[in-house]
Every structure is written in C-alpha cells, then in structure tokens.
Write a protein that holds these residues in place. Structure first.
Motif, mmCIF file in Angstrom:
data_model
loop_
_atom_site.group_PDB
_atom_site.id
_atom_site.type_symbol
_atom_site.label_atom_id
_atom_site.label_comp_id
_atom_site.label_asym_id
_atom_site.label_seq_id
_atom_site.Cartn_x
_atom_site.Cartn_y
_atom_site.Cartn_z
ATOM 1 N N PHE A 81 -8.950 24.174 14.094
ATOM 2 C CA PHE A 81 -8.505 23.300 15.174
ATOM 3 C C PHE A 81 -7.105 22.637 14.910
ATOM 4 O O PHE A 81 -6.348 22.581 15.843
ATOM 5 C CB PHE A 81 -9.726 22.235 15.162
ATOM 6 C CG PHE A 81 -9.620 21.498 16.379
ATOM 7 C CD1 PHE A 81 -10.022 21.715 17.643
ATOM 8 C CD2 PHE A 81 -9.028 20.069 16.212
ATOM 9 C CE1 PHE A 81 -9.885 20.942 18.668
ATOM 10 C CE2 PHE A 81 -8.839 19.385 17.268
ATOM 11 C CZ PHE A 81 -9.474 19.786 18.580
ATOM 12 N N ILE A 82 -6.915 22.052 13.516
ATOM 13 C CA ILE A 82 -5.632 21.419 13.281
ATOM 14 C C ILE A 82 -4.566 22.376 13.675
ATOM 15 O O ILE A 82 -3.587 21.963 14.113
ATOM 16 C CB ILE A 82 -5.640 21.107 11.778
ATOM 17 C CG1 ILE A 82 -6.758 19.830 11.751
ATOM 18 C CG2 ILE A 82 -4.516 20.468 11.242
ATOM 19 C CD1 ILE A 82 -6.934 19.372 10.334
ATOM 20 N N ALA A 83 -4.554 23.626 13.187
ATOM 21 C CA ALA A 83 -3.613 24.477 13.442
ATOM 22 C C ALA A 83 -3.293 24.739 14.737
ATOM 23 O O ALA A 83 -2.422 24.937 15.175
ATOM 24 C CB ALA A 83 -3.995 25.992 12.714
ATOM 25 N N PHE A 84 -4.503 24.864 15.570
ATOM 26 C CA PHE A 84 -4.460 25.062 16.980
ATOM 27 C C PHE A 84 -3.625 23.732 17.691
ATOM 28 O O PHE A 84 -2.817 24.162 18.553
ATOM 29 C CB PHE A 84 -5.832 25.192 17.675
ATOM 30 C CG PHE A 84 -5.677 25.254 19.099
ATOM 31 C CD1 PHE A 84 -5.184 26.547 19.758
ATOM 32 C CD2 PHE A 84 -6.463 24.145 19.787
ATOM 33 C CE1 PHE A 84 -5.265 26.449 20.933
ATOM 34 C CE2 PHE A 84 -6.383 24.238 21.138
ATOM 35 C CZ PHE A 84 -5.760 25.457 21.747
ATOM 36 N N SER A 85 -4.093 22.610 17.275
ATOM 37 C CA SER A 85 -3.504 21.420 17.979
ATOM 38 C C SER A 85 -1.926 21.331 17.446
ATOM 39 O O SER A 85 -1.336 21.035 18.444
ATOM 40 C CB SER A 85 -4.192 20.313 17.458
ATOM 41 O OG SER A 85 -3.647 19.678 16.160
#
Lengths: 372, 288
Positions: free
Chosen positions: A308-312
């Motif tokens: 999720f962090i990578a996506f954000s």
C-alpha cells in the motif's frame, strides 16, 4: 420537454444518500486529512453549482473563482484586522462578493455568450491581480493568521454541560468546523435549488433560449441576469468566506483563472442540464484530485502493508498528471455524452427502450406475416 | 523612478510588445470574426509553440531558426486539426467550444508544467549585440523581434485586404451562407485561417520565448492580453486590434518603469477595466 419541476425519485435518493454520507462521515473518517478533503469537495460543489446558476441564463462566467476569493479575503481581513466574529464576517464576505458581482455585472449584462465569457474572464483576472497587488491582503504571499473557525465554534459551547455533551459525542474543534461547513453548504444548495426551480429560474432558461422573445413578452433581461449573478456570487462568497476561517491562510493563487477552469470542467463533466450534474461532477473529480494526499495520509498510519505504501508513493509521484485525466474526461463528454455524466443512465434507458420497440415492431411484423 | 531619459526605451519596448501582442491576437481575431467561435486555447498554443521550439533546438541540436519554423509548421497542423474537430464540428455550439477549449488548455498547460518543472527555460537568443541609432543603443534581439513581427504583420494585413483569400475571408465573416452561395469553399477558408492564425501565434511564442523566457503561465498572460485587445477593439474589427495592441504594449512597458512590483500589471488592467466599463462592446467594432 420533461417536467423538471417535479423532483425525480432517483435524484431525490442521490441527494439523501449524499447528505447522510457527509453527515455521518466524521464517524468513519476521523483523520483531519479526510475532513480537509471533504471540505475541499464542499467548496467545489457550491462553487460549481452557483456557477451553474449564473450559466442558467446562457452566460458562462469565467470570474467565479475570483468571487470566491473576494468572499474569502473580505471575511479574512474583517476577522483579522477588525476582530469580527465569524458569524458577522462570513455574511459580510458573502455580501461583498455579491456587491462586486452586481457592480461588475451591470455593464456586462448587456453582453451575451462569447462577449460575456471574455469580459468575465478578464474581470476575474483583474480582481485577482488587485488582490495580489494590495498590501492589506498580504500581496502575492497571501493572507495569514485568520482567526480560526474551530475556536469560535467551541466557544459557543461554554457551559460544563455543553462541553461534556460535546466530549460524549466525540466532537472536537475540527469536527465542529466540518459540520458548520456542511451546514453552510446545505444552506447554499437549498437556496440555489429553490432559486432554480422558482419562476425566476424558468425566466432565466427562457432568456438563454432566446433573449429577443423573452424581451418581447416583457421580461427585463438585465434585471434577471443581474439576479442570477447576485445569487451565484453570494453563494460563492459565503463558501469562500467559510473556507477562509477554516483554513486560516489564503493565497491569491487559489482563486486564479485556472481554478475557474476547474469549476467549469466539473460542471460540464457532471452535466450542465440538471441541478444534480455539477454536484456529482464536483464530488467525483475533486475526490480524484484529493486521492494522492489521502493515500499519503493513510500510508502514514501504523499497520499498513508495504504494498500500500509503495502504491501511494507511486500515485504521489504521478499526481501532477491528474489534470490530464480530467481534461480527457471533458473531451469524452464533449464528443460522446453531451449531457454529461448524469445523462448516461437516461441514455442507456433510452437505447434499451428503443431496442425493445424495434423488437416489438419486428414481432408485430412477423405476426402479420403469419396471419397472411 | 521615471525620467525623460527612459522614454526612448519605453517606446522601443512598446513597439516590440505591441507587435507581438497584435501578431498573437490576429489568429484569435480571425477565428473570432470568421467562425464566431472563441478559441480559449490560443494562449496555450502560443506557449506550447515556445516550448516546442526550445525542445526541438535542445534535443535535435537544430538552430533556433529551424526550430522556430518547425514549431510554426507543427502549430499550423494543430490549427488544421482544431478546425476540423472543434470549430467545424461545434459551429454555433458555444458550450462545446468552451469545453474543448478548456480541455486543450488544461492538457497543454499541464504538459508544460511537467516538462519544465521548477527550472527556468530560455530559448537562446536569435541575435546578440546591439545597434546604436543616434544616441540610443538598441539590442539586436529587440530589433529582430520587432522586424520579424512587423514583416509578418504587414504580410497578414496584405493577405486580408489585398488577396483573393483575404476577400474570401472577409466575405465569410460578413455572411457565411451568402459566401457559400457564391461558391466560396467555407471549410477550406476556415482551415486556412486557423492554420495561419496558429502559425502566427507560434512564431510570436518562439520570439517571446527568447525575449522573456519560458514559463507555463506565459500562455495565461498572453490569453489575457489577447482578450483585452479583442474586447477593446470590438467585434469584427481588424484595424482596431492594431491600435489597441500598441496601447496595450505601451501600458505594459510604461507601468513596470513607474510603479514597482505587482501593482504594475494591476494598474495596466485597471485602465483597461475602466475603458471596458465605459464601452463594454469595444471602441472600433460594429454593433452586434
């Protein structure tokens, strides 16, 4: 022509769902980032809808953001320099925007479509140039340290019982300001809705269809155009003034031509023909604009997965490209769905109806053949 | 502060800016008068031409002049596309024209913002050094900009007033149906004026990109100037644009000298606002 006076069941349901959602939102979305995004949505919704009220008479205003700015700056300066309470400065800001709208609208009320559009575009830029050239507004840097709304609102609940009540409900200053914002938004929506569905609204539609015919049956063109400009700029001013006390800082860049273009894009993508169109357009597109900041805020919380962090981060890196999305949506609307997003359900309904009719015709013909 | 010694400089800047304003506005005015449509993206086209010129000369190592001509050709092609898919498709459909204009404007502006980022880009000068005339020294850059602008301006005036195409353009702007009945190919004339208008804006953009530097907001500034020129001149007036262009150029070169900071552009706008409030339909146009 469809009788638009009667509110359709679908749009009533949409209004109720939206109102309930925004009423209950602080319970589910506790962080300040979410509420800030919702507040930005409110500003866009009121800005777009009030812009549509002006556009109802066939004149597209390109100065609308500037009027939001006038309301915001007036309220901000009144609150900061004179120490007025927000319950005085917000209406005064709205009145200032309305007054300026009426004064500048007077000579331009003679102009139609293209000429009005150019004149108003020019007016809007002039207003913002003046704001960024003056000293009292803080110039190009912007106005800072405007008295915050949350302090004034929590000040209303002074007694022990009242503050205990607030604590029990879990309402801090942020939530109170959010609800105040929602109240102002709903108020503006009701005013604009009533205005559009009154006789004046129909007169304005007649004016946009044919000013000459309208004039021939005794409609005073300038009076009605001025009325729509007055109501539109009043709502723009009040939402701007509320925003000034919410954010406590203002910058002239936030009200430039580009922002008016955004409002126009929201309105046209949503659909200019219905009252609900601009609301849908503004909510959807403003949400898309807010997604990067929302994702960043969400990935800051504990217990978030690495993906999720990578996506954000990925979304954040390409956040500068979001205007492309909106512009392409606008092009699609212009070439394929002229009625905007809200016209898609009715388009589908019509095409299925047509298909059914064709089927019925084929069946009927077949039946006749059999009979013969 | 203001002194009489600055007057020659102000006049030179007036000439340069005025000619550039007029050159850019011509395309807008062509479309405005003859297709009765408003091309909101005209300023953005002017900006993107300057960026195209910069990147062509950067990436391919082409000389400035070649880059300028290539960017003008590209923009002329863009003008043809715009005519076919925007002005012809949505003739007399004001809302759609606005929609497409706003969309194109947003796309071009976002592209320019992403391309330039926080850097300040400048097209390398077309000419260096300066020429001394009498007691005044003028940089060759300004002289060249003014010269090219003037030549193009005179050429387009000749085109409008003296050639067959120009007469056809005037006929279309006066009466579309009547012109079509006389055997004028309206679509061809419209396509040509769009291409010429965009190419003129492109050349102005390339010259101004060297004169004032590139920025993603230069299109907005120019859009505003275009609107001022056309509004002040009034509908259907070509010669009015020549006068208002010089007036705007004068205001824009005078005020930065006598007023400091942000107030300069506000003062120039204030004067135009007052003029517009007196005559909202412009000074030289015919009544609508």
């Amino acid at each position: 022509m469809k009788n638009t006076k009667k509110i359709s069941r679908t749009s009533a349901a949409v209004y109720i769902i939206l109102t309930l959602f925004f009423l209950l939102a602080p319970i589910f979305f506790k962080s300040r980032t979410w509420l800030n995004s919702f507040v930005m949505i409110f500003v866009s919704v009121v800005g777009t809808t009030s812009l549509r009220t002006i556009a109802l008479s066939g004149n597209m205003s390109f100065a609308h953001s500037a009027f939001i700015g006038v309301g915001a700056y007036t309220a901000g300066i009144l609150g900061k320099e004179l120490g007025l309470s927000i319950f005085l400065s917000i209406p005064l800001g709205a009145l200032a925007a309305m007054l300026l709208g009426l004064i500048t609208g007077w000579p331009f009320a003679r102009l139609r479509s293209i000429y009005f559009c150019m004149g108003s575009m020019f007016m809007g830029v002039a207003i913002i140039q003046f704001i960024s050239a003056m000293k009292i507004t803080g110039g190009a840097i912007g106005l800072q340290k405007i008295p915050s709304m949350s302090k004034a609102l929590t000040g209303l609940f002074k007694g022990e019982v009242a503050s205990a009540f607030l604590d029990k409900l879990g309402l801090g200053g942020v939530q109170l300001s959010y609800y105040f914002f929602l109240l102002i938004t709903l108020l503006c929506m009701v005013i604009l809705y009533r205005f559009e569905h009154s006789r004046i609204g129909w007169t304005l539609r007649a004016l946009s269809q044919s000013p000459e015919v309208a004039a021939s049956i005794g409609i005073n063109e300038r009076f009605y155009r001025q009325m729509s400009v007055g109501i539109g700029t009043f709502c723009a001013g009040i939402i701007g003034a509320t925003y000034a006390h919410y954010s406590t800082t203002l910058s002239p860049n936030g009200y430039s031509m580009g922002n008016t273009l955004w409002l126009i894009m929201y309105m046209m993508i949503g659909g200019q023909g219905n009252f609900i169109g601009p609301i849908i357009g503004a909510i959807l597109l403003e949400l898309i604009n807010q997604i990067p900041s929302l994702l960043t805020a969400m990935s800051g919380r504990p217990g978030v997965s690495v993906e999720f962090i990578a996506f954000s981060r990925f979304v954040g890196r390409y956040s500068a490209y979001t205007p492309f999305l909106t512009a392409v949506a606008l092009l699609i609307v212009a070439y394929i769905f002229p009625g905007g997003l809200v016209s898609i359900p009715s388009l589908i309904r019509e095409s299925s109806k047509r298909r059914k009719e064709r089927k019925a015709v084929v069946l009927a013909e077949g039946g006749e053949d059999d009979a013969a | 502060m203001f002194s009489i010694n600055l007057m020659p400089n102000i006049l030179i800047n007036t000439c340069v800016l005025g000619v550039m304003y007029i050159l850019t506005s011509l395309g807008f005015a062509f479309i405005f008068n003859m297709l009765s449509s408003i091309n909101l993206a005209h300023g953005a086209l002017y900006m993107i031409a300057a960026y195209a010129c910069y990147y062509i000369s950067m990436l391919f190592g082409a000389s400035n002049w070649v880059a300028m001509i290539i960017s003008a050709v590209i923009l002329a092609a863009v003008g043809l596309v715009l005519e076919r898919f925007m002005f012809r498709l949505f003739f007399n459909d004001f809302d759609k024209i606005i929609m497409v204009g706003v969309a194109i404007m947003t796309i071009l502006q976002t592209a320019a913002t992403i391309a330039s980022g926080t850097k300040t880009l400048v097209i390398t000068s077309y000419a260096t050094g300066s020429t001394i005339i009498g007691k005044i020294s003028i940089s060759n850059e300004k002289l060249l900009t003014f010269g090219i602008g003037l030549v193009l301006l005179l050429a387009s005036l000749y085109l409008v007033n003296r050639t067959a195409l120009g007469r056809q353009m005037q006929a279309v702007s006066q009466d579309r149906l009547g012109a079509a009945l006389q055997g004028i190919n309206i679509n061809k004339v419209s396509a040509l004026i769009c291409a010429i208008g965009c190419a003129l804006a492109a050349i102005a953009g390339c010259l101004m990109g060297a004169y004032q530097g590139l920025s993603s907001t230069m299109g907005d500034t120019m859009n505003l100037r275009i609107l001022m020129l056309v509004m002040l001149a009034g509908a259907g007036s070509m010669n009015g644009i020549l006068i208002t262009g010089i007036v705007m150029g004068f205001l824009d070169s005078l005020f930065p000298v006598i007023i400091q900071g942000n107030a300069a552009s506000a003062a120039a706008i204030a004067i135009v606002v007052v003029l517009l409030l007196i005559k909202p339909k412009g000074f030289f146009g015919h009544e609508m």
